[in-house]
Design an enzyme around this catalytic site. Structure first.
Site, PDB file in Angstrom:
ATOM      1  N   HIS A  17       0.732  -1.400   0.031  1.00 12.55           N
ATOM      2  CA  HIS A  17       0.155  -0.155   0.006  1.00 12.55           C
ATOM      3  C   HIS A  17       0.922   1.271   0.114  1.00 12.55           C
ATOM      4  CE1 HIS A  17      -2.968  -2.600   2.196  1.00 12.55           C
ATOM      5  NE2 HIS A  17      -3.404  -2.413   1.167  1.00 12.55           N
ATOM      6  N   LYS A  41     -17.696  -7.609   7.634  1.00 12.71           N
ATOM      7  CA  LYS A  41     -16.279  -8.289   7.717  1.00 12.71           C
ATOM      8  C   LYS A  41     -15.797  -8.207   9.128  1.00 12.71           C
ATOM      9  CE  LYS A  41     -13.218  -7.643   4.033  1.00 12.71           C
ATOM     10  NZ  LYS A  41     -12.220  -6.667   2.979  1.00 12.71           N
ATOM     11  N   ARG A  90      -1.444  -6.111  -8.454  1.00  8.60           N
ATOM     12  CA  ARG A  90      -0.621  -6.959  -8.281  1.00  8.60           C
ATOM     13  C   ARG A  90      -0.468  -8.059  -9.139  1.00  8.60           C
ATOM     14  NH1 ARG A  90      -2.575  -7.949  -2.217  1.00  8.60           N
ATOM     15  NH2 ARG A  90      -4.484  -7.433  -3.295  1.00  8.60           N
ATOM     16  N   SER A 127      -2.495  -7.873   2.786  1.00  8.17           N
ATOM     17  CA  SER A 127      -2.777  -7.599   4.527  1.00  8.17           C
ATOM     18  C   SER A 127      -3.169  -9.024   4.825  1.00  8.17           C
ATOM     19  CB  SER A 127      -3.939  -6.805   4.354  1.00  8.17           C
ATOM     20  OG  SER A 127      -3.776  -5.481   4.119  1.00  8.17           O
TER      21      SER A 127
HETATM   22  P1  ADP Z   1      -9.628  -4.145  -0.369  1.00 13.37           P
HETATM   23  O1  ADP Z   1     -10.285  -4.964   0.633  1.00 13.37           O
HETATM   24  O2  ADP Z   1     -10.311  -3.006  -0.881  1.00 13.37           O
HETATM   25  O3  ADP Z   1      -8.841  -5.090  -1.358  1.00 13.37           O
HETATM   26  P2  ADP Z   1      -6.968  -3.852   0.572  1.00 13.37           P
HETATM   27  O4  ADP Z   1      -6.613  -2.899   1.771  1.00 13.37           O
HETATM   28  O5  ADP Z   1      -6.522  -5.180   0.515  1.00 13.37           O
HETATM   29  O6  ADP Z   1      -8.449  -3.381   0.161  1.00 13.37           O
HETATM   30  O7  ADP Z   1      -6.160  -3.190  -0.638  1.00 13.37           O
HETATM   31  C1  ADP Z   1      -6.609  -1.848  -1.066  1.00 13.37           C
HETATM   32  C2  ADP Z   1      -5.739  -1.316  -2.474  1.00 13.37           C
HETATM   33  O8  ADP Z   1      -4.436  -1.546  -2.364  1.00 13.37           O
HETATM   34  C3  ADP Z   1      -6.043  -2.623  -3.630  1.00 13.37           C
HETATM   35  O9  ADP Z   1      -6.389  -1.632  -4.826  1.00 13.37           O
HETATM   36  C4  ADP Z   1      -5.182  -3.383  -3.455  1.00 13.37           C
HETATM   37  O10 ADP Z   1      -5.152  -3.953  -4.783  1.00 13.37           O
HETATM   38  C5  ADP Z   1      -3.888  -2.545  -3.350  1.00 13.37           C
HETATM   39  N1  ADP Z   1      -2.955  -3.303  -2.813  1.00 13.37           N
HETATM   40  C6  ADP Z   1      -2.880  -4.194  -1.705  1.00 13.37           C
HETATM   41  N2  ADP Z   1      -1.667  -4.990  -1.593  1.00 13.37           N
HETATM   42  C7  ADP Z   1      -0.800  -4.386  -2.587  1.00 13.37           C
HETATM   43  C8  ADP Z   1       0.488  -4.382  -2.783  1.00 13.37           C
HETATM   44  N3  ADP Z   1       1.139  -5.528  -2.310  1.00 13.37           N
HETATM   45  N4  ADP Z   1       0.920  -3.851  -3.831  1.00 13.37           N
HETATM   46  C9  ADP Z   1       0.250  -3.001  -4.521  1.00 13.37           C
HETATM   47  N5  ADP Z   1      -1.004  -2.837  -4.350  1.00 13.37           N
HETATM   48  C10 ADP Z   1      -1.616  -3.304  -3.350  1.00 13.37           C
END
Ligand code: ADP
Length: 151
Positions: A17, A41, A90, A127
């Site tokens: 992120h 959730k 990703r 995450s």
């Molecule tokens: P959600 O529950 O909406 O997927 P996340 O917190 O998992 O929320 O992800 C938010 C955003 O960050 C999404 O666009 C996701 O693709 C991006 N993201 C998560 N991990 C990575 C990473 N390692 N590299 C790039 N983008 C990421």
């Protein structure tokens, strides 16, 4: 003024992120990191903890704001004059998932989704993997910003 939102669960924020935010903020005048609240959730970190981890990471960056929101991302955008949704990609699975959401969002409102491809060195981080490492007492600190620490 170009305003974008980076929506997500951020449970917790990871180095993946962080990479998208640091690169994305250069494209816009303001970047709102928006933590979605979904009553159905189950989260590892409370909303307050997730918000504080992000705020502490970006306290010296005036272009970044951190908020929480309920409901549709496009409704948040319309109410707050946000024209762009920033998302990270990703892998092909992310692409398929994000494509459906972006098309739906565009049916609902004239808001563009902007995708940034993940940095190679953080592309494997999610995450959910971080939460797994934490649950099993592994060294999660390599995967998250310094502001994320488990008490
Ligand atoms: P959600 O529950 O909406 O997927 P996340 O917190 O998992 O929320 O992800 C938010 C955003 O960050 C999404 O666009 C996701 O693709 C991006 N993201 C998560 N991990 C990575 C990473 N390692 N590299 C790039 N983008 C990421």
């Amino acid at each position: 003024m170009k305003k974008a939102i980076f929506p997500g669960s951020f449970d917790p924020i990871t180095l993946g992120h962080l990479d998208i935010i640091e690169r994305g903020v250069k494209l816009f005048d303001e970047l709102i990191i928006a933590i979605g609240v979904n009553a159905d959730k189950k989260y590892m970190f409370s909303l307050e903890e997730r918000k504080k981890f992000i705020e502490d990471s970006f306290k010296d960056e005036p272009k970044i704001k951190v908020v929480t929101y309920k409901g549709l991302t496009v409704d948040f955008c319309l109410k707050n004059n946000v024209d762009f949704i920033l998302r990270g990609l990703r892998n092909p699975a992310d692409f398929e998932f994000e494509k459906a959401i972006a098309h739906t969002n565009r049916d609902l409102a004239p808001i563009e989704t902007v995708f940034l491809l993940t940095a190679a060195k953080t592309s494997y981080i999610s995450s959910s993997i971080v939460r797994d490492v934490i649950r099993n007492d592994g060294d999660y600190t390599k995967l998250v910003p310094e502001t994320v620490r488990v008490q």
